[in-house]
Design an enzyme around this catalytic site. Structure first.
Site, PDB file in Angstrom:
ATOM      1  N   GLU A 272       0.856  -0.957  -0.052  1.00 38.23           N
ATOM      2  CA  GLU A 272       0.006  -0.010   0.057  1.00 38.23           C
ATOM      3  C   GLU A 272       0.737   1.234  -0.019  1.00 38.23           C
ATOM      4  O   GLU A 272       0.468   2.212  -0.526  1.00 38.23           O
ATOM      5  CB  GLU A 272      -1.012   0.085   1.230  1.00 38.23           C
ATOM      6  CG  GLU A 272      -2.016  -1.296   1.180  1.00 38.23           C
ATOM      7  CD  GLU A 272      -2.997  -0.837  -0.026  1.00 38.23           C
ATOM      8  OE1 GLU A 272      -3.221   0.432  -0.359  1.00 38.23           O
ATOM      9  OE2 GLU A 272      -3.399  -1.764  -0.393  1.00 38.23           O
TER      10      GLU A 272
ATOM     11  N   GLU B 183      -2.495   9.058  -0.450  1.00 39.05           N
ATOM     12  CA  GLU B 183      -2.848   8.661  -1.684  1.00 39.05           C
ATOM     13  C   GLU B 183      -2.287   9.823  -2.986  1.00 39.05           C
ATOM     14  O   GLU B 183      -2.220  10.961  -2.421  1.00 39.05           O
ATOM     15  CB  GLU B 183      -4.074   8.463  -1.800  1.00 39.05           C
ATOM     16  CG  GLU B 183      -4.706   7.828  -2.878  1.00 39.05           C
ATOM     17  CD  GLU B 183      -5.969   7.761  -3.098  1.00 39.05           C
ATOM     18  OE1 GLU B 183      -6.710   7.239  -4.221  1.00 39.05           O
ATOM     19  OE2 GLU B 183      -6.906   7.769  -2.246  1.00 39.05           O
TER      20      GLU B 183
END
Length: 242
Positions: free
Chosen positions: A101, A116
């Protein structure tokens, strides 16, 4: 790599890193576990992951073993599965997903990203219990890229910060970042850990990766998991993909 699943008073955290102990000897909650987490997640193991991050990665200066161990004090059941190999497999699975991730977009740069890259608001108006605050965005942040208002709200309530009004703290406070990841893990992933690594992929990003949607991403997660299981001296077990 955010998904539909992901991932009290903010004054409690006026100092962004106030919860992190300077000395790792201060983080001793794992001593009561069947497999002490600090004995599995050694500094050498943590370094083997974070050293892959280039110097310009924000995560290289943000993610620390000390902060992770401090966060586990709030989640003492993490890594406490029986028998011991099951506990080590859970820790391996957790760090496999964290590695993916926070670094998959730049391949080997694990623990690189704190938030992100392709940001969006991720506000679900149907989650009326967790109304989105004006001007706030709930894109992926932290080791497991916590996403959506319906995760930030309850995660904040569980960890004493206002996740709806102050979602940025997950990418700003080292300990809160790990607490958010552990909160999501214990709530959404721990229930399926015993079924194999594949179901944990489905719990984290199944909608975008499983059933042939992104086999490269699935393989990357599995490869990390196998490598960490090998390092911990345990077999990875069956049912590895989704």
């Amino acid at each position: 790599m955010p998904t539909d699943n992901r991932k009290q008073s903010e004054s409690s955290y006026s100092d962004d890193h106030a919860d992190e102990f300077d000395s790792e000897e201060s983080t001793s909650s794992e001593d009561n576990l069947g497999v002490p987490v600090r004995n599995v997640v050694t500094q050498a193991f943590f370094n083997s992951i974070i050293r892959k991050a280039p110097p310009n990665c924000k995560g290289k200066r943000f993610y620390t073993r000390a902060a992770f161990l401090t966060a586990t004090r709030s989640y003492p059941r993490f890594g406490q599965l029986k028998p011991d190999p099951a506990a080590k497999r859970e820790i391996a699975a957790f760090f496999a997903h964290v590695t993916h991730e926070t670094g998959y977009a730049c391949m080997h740069a694990a623990l690189c990203y704190t938030e992100e890259i392709k940001k969006s608001r991720y506000c679900d108006p149907k989650a009326k219990q967790w109304p989105c605050a004006p001007g706030r965005q709930y894109y992926g942040r932290g080791p497991l890229q916590l996403t959506w208002n319906y995760n930030y709200g309850p995660c904040g309530r569980a960890n004493r910060f206002d996740g709806l009004k102050n979602p940025d703290i997950v990418a700003r406070n080292r300990v809160v970042a790990w607490k958010a990841a552990l909160w999501f893990w214990m709530k959404n992933v721990r229930p399926v850990v015993g079924r194999g690594f594949g179901p944990t992929i489905r719990a984290i990003n199944g909608a975008l990766e499983c059933n042939g949607k992104n086999p490269a991403a699935v393989k990357a997660r599995v490869d990390f998991y196998r490598a960490y299981c090998k390092r911990f001296g345990v077999a990875p077990g069956p049912n590895l993909t989704c």
